[in-house]
Motif scaffolding. Sequence first.
Motif, PDB file in Angstrom:
ATOM      1  N   ALA A  56      10.335 -56.748 -53.867  1.00  0.00           N
ATOM      2  CA  ALA A  56      10.948 -55.481 -54.282  1.00  0.00           C
ATOM      3  C   ALA A  56      12.429 -55.624 -54.611  1.00  0.00           C
ATOM      4  O   ALA A  56      13.001 -54.748 -55.248  1.00  0.00           O
ATOM      5  CB  ALA A  56      10.749 -54.425 -53.194  1.00  0.00           C
ATOM      6  N   SER A  97      14.110 -56.761 -61.970  1.00  0.00           N
ATOM      7  CA  SER A  97      13.121 -56.137 -62.855  1.00  0.00           C
ATOM      8  C   SER A  97      12.271 -55.116 -62.106  1.00  0.00           C
ATOM      9  O   SER A  97      11.937 -54.056 -62.647  1.00  0.00           O
ATOM     10  CB  SER A  97      12.233 -57.206 -63.493  1.00  0.00           C
ATOM     11  N   VAL A  98      11.945 -55.401 -60.867  1.00  0.00           N
ATOM     12  CA  VAL A  98      11.150 -54.476 -60.050  1.00  0.00           C
ATOM     13  C   VAL A  98      11.986 -53.239 -59.726  1.00  0.00           C
ATOM     14  O   VAL A  98      11.502 -52.108 -59.831  1.00  0.00           O
ATOM     15  CB  VAL A  98      10.644 -55.172 -58.759  1.00  0.00           C
ATOM     16  N   ARG A  99      13.229 -53.442 -59.344  1.00  0.00           N
ATOM     17  CA  ARG A  99      14.100 -52.301 -59.020  1.00  0.00           C
ATOM     18  C   ARG A  99      14.262 -51.367 -60.221  1.00  0.00           C
ATOM     19  O   ARG A  99      14.261 -50.150 -60.070  1.00  0.00           O
ATOM     20  CB  ARG A  99      15.471 -52.789 -58.538  1.00  0.00           C
ATOM     21  N   ALA A 137       5.503 -51.885 -61.099  1.00  0.00           N
ATOM     22  CA  ALA A 137       6.486 -52.474 -60.183  1.00  0.00           C
ATOM     23  C   ALA A 137       5.790 -53.130 -58.995  1.00  0.00           C
ATOM     24  O   ALA A 137       6.195 -54.214 -58.559  1.00  0.00           O
ATOM     25  CB  ALA A 137       7.463 -51.397 -59.696  1.00  0.00           C
ATOM     26  N   GLN A 160      13.746 -57.873 -56.543  1.00  0.00           N
ATOM     27  CA  GLN A 160      13.960 -58.426 -57.877  1.00  0.00           C
ATOM     28  C   GLN A 160      14.519 -57.338 -58.803  1.00  0.00           C
ATOM     29  O   GLN A 160      14.107 -56.187 -58.737  1.00  0.00           O
ATOM     30  CB  GLN A 160      12.645 -58.935 -58.460  1.00  0.00           C
ATOM     31  N   LEU A 213       6.412 -49.964 -51.919  1.00  0.00           N
ATOM     32  CA  LEU A 213       7.157 -51.036 -52.585  1.00  0.00           C
ATOM     33  C   LEU A 213       8.308 -51.545 -51.738  1.00  0.00           C
ATOM     34  O   LEU A 213       8.620 -52.730 -51.747  1.00  0.00           O
ATOM     35  CB  LEU A 213       7.723 -50.518 -53.904  1.00  0.00           C
ATOM     36  N   ALA A 267       4.407 -56.404 -60.148  1.00  0.00           N
ATOM     37  CA  ALA A 267       5.499 -57.374 -60.328  1.00  0.00           C
ATOM     38  C   ALA A 267       6.020 -57.858 -58.978  1.00  0.00           C
ATOM     39  O   ALA A 267       6.367 -59.034 -58.823  1.00  0.00           O
ATOM     40  CB  ALA A 267       6.621 -56.750 -61.141  1.00  0.00           C
ATOM     41  N   ALA A 268       6.076 -56.973 -57.993  1.00  0.00           N
ATOM     42  CA  ALA A 268       6.581 -57.353 -56.671  1.00  0.00           C
ATOM     43  C   ALA A 268       5.608 -58.273 -55.949  1.00  0.00           C
ATOM     44  O   ALA A 268       6.008 -59.057 -55.078  1.00  0.00           O
ATOM     45  CB  ALA A 268       6.847 -56.104 -55.833  1.00  0.00           C
TER      46      ALA A 268
END
Length: 66
Positions: free
Chosen positions: A25, A29-31, A56, A27, A19, A59-60
Amino acid sequence: MPQVTSDSREYCVELADRLGAMPGARQESVRRLVEDGMRLCDNGHPRTGVAKLRRAIRAAQAPEPR
């Protein structure tokens, strides 16, 4: 050939490393998903942690909103 994975702490780390190289990565929300996933893995819940880390990654890979 299909990739065989295990629900282990090592696999969690592998997913988190993968990731880190993705442009999405950073973002928020991803973190958060990565942090939650690693916390679950560290607390003995690798199956749930891997699921969060895979979410994640998806999403990334999605295009960032403008």
